[in-house]
Scaffold this motif. Structure first.
Motif, PDB file in Angstrom:
ATOM      1  N   CYS A   5     -63.204 -59.902   9.744  1.00 37.18           N
ATOM      2  CA  CYS A   5     -63.040 -60.927  10.769  1.00 37.18           C
ATOM      3  C   CYS A   5     -64.297 -61.074  11.614  1.00 37.18           C
ATOM      4  O   CYS A   5     -65.207 -60.254  11.556  1.00 37.18           O
ATOM      5  CB  CYS A   5     -61.851 -60.571  11.656  1.00 37.18           C
ATOM      6  N   LEU A  11     -58.035 -67.013  21.190  1.00 36.18           N
ATOM      7  CA  LEU A  11     -56.684 -67.511  20.965  1.00 36.18           C
ATOM      8  C   LEU A  11     -56.307 -68.481  22.073  1.00 36.18           C
ATOM      9  O   LEU A  11     -56.714 -68.315  23.227  1.00 36.18           O
ATOM     10  CB  LEU A  11     -55.695 -66.347  20.959  1.00 36.18           C
ATOM     11  N   GLU A  36     -63.762 -66.705  15.810  1.00 35.71           N
ATOM     12  CA  GLU A  36     -62.671 -67.441  15.186  1.00 35.71           C
ATOM     13  C   GLU A  36     -61.750 -67.903  16.291  1.00 35.71           C
ATOM     14  O   GLU A  36     -61.522 -67.176  17.261  1.00 35.71           O
ATOM     15  CB  GLU A  36     -61.891 -66.551  14.213  1.00 35.71           C
ATOM     16  N   LYS A  38     -57.866 -69.577  17.137  1.00 35.04           N
ATOM     17  CA  LYS A  38     -56.531 -69.756  16.568  1.00 35.04           C
ATOM     18  C   LYS A  38     -55.553 -70.173  17.656  1.00 35.04           C
ATOM     19  O   LYS A  38     -55.699 -69.771  18.809  1.00 35.04           O
ATOM     20  CB  LYS A  38     -56.007 -68.443  15.977  1.00 35.04           C
ATOM     21  N   ILE A  40     -51.978 -69.469  18.845  1.00 35.59           N
ATOM     22  CA  ILE A  40     -50.884 -68.503  18.731  1.00 35.59           C
ATOM     23  C   ILE A  40     -50.154 -68.522  20.070  1.00 35.59           C
ATOM     24  O   ILE A  40     -50.771 -68.315  21.116  1.00 35.59           O
ATOM     25  CB  ILE A  40     -51.398 -67.070  18.442  1.00 35.59           C
TER      26      ILE A  40
END
Length: 170
Positions: A5, A11, A36, A38, A40
């Protein structure tokens, strides 16, 4: 073979938070930090939040940044399930101007720390800078980039003052 990762996971509790969270991602990328992002949700996808958190360290993440608004529990839920450092970004809300998000993010019980930033864009940028500072403890090139960043900030203030002084003397 497991997936490696990025250094930082960013997030957000909702895709609508992207306008603010993009500031975090862009700042991290300026420093050359892999990231990254995301969506969530602590409330709508709690199992996913728990699973992500429990696997974050073994995946290779070094820091997690979590942004949420309103009942902003995302950073706390993530922090409850990992030993990685978690930085919270409270997202502005129209009903309470982000105060609800700030209080939800900062009021963590003892033993579950979340480094909480300011509401909004400055908090998003500061979350990235704080993550870079943590990463720089073991990365000399990031330390050098942070030193240059601080010098650039200083230079912009001095240049701003010079402009004002020039305007005043006209």
């Amino acid at each position: 073979m497991s997936k490696q990762c990025a250094q930082v996971a960013v997030l957000m509790g909702s895709a609508s938070d992207w306008g603010i969270v993009k500031e975090t991602v862009d700042t991290l990328k300026k420093f050359g930090v892999t990231v990254e992002a995301k969506v969530i949700s602590a409330h709508r996808t709690p199992d996913l939040a728990s699973e992500f958190s429990k696997n974050a360290r073994s995946c290779g993440y070094k820091v997690i940044i979590a942004a949420a608004g309103g009942a902003a529990h995302l950073a706390g839920v993530i922090a409850a399930h990992t030993t990685l450092s978690v930085i919270g970004i409270p997202i502005y809300t129209s009903s309470l101007n982000g105060l609800d998000s700030l209080l939800s993010t900062v009021q963590m019980p003892g033993g579950i720390p979340v480094g909480t930033m300011a509401v909004g864009k400055s908090g998003a940028v500061n979350a990235a800078i704080f993550a870079v500072q943590m990463l720089s403890l073991s990365d000399k090139s990031l330390e050098d980039k942070l030193n240059q960043y601080k010098e650039d900030l200083k230079k912009s203030v001095i240049e701003g003052d010079a402009k004002i002084q020039s305007d005043l003397s006209e």
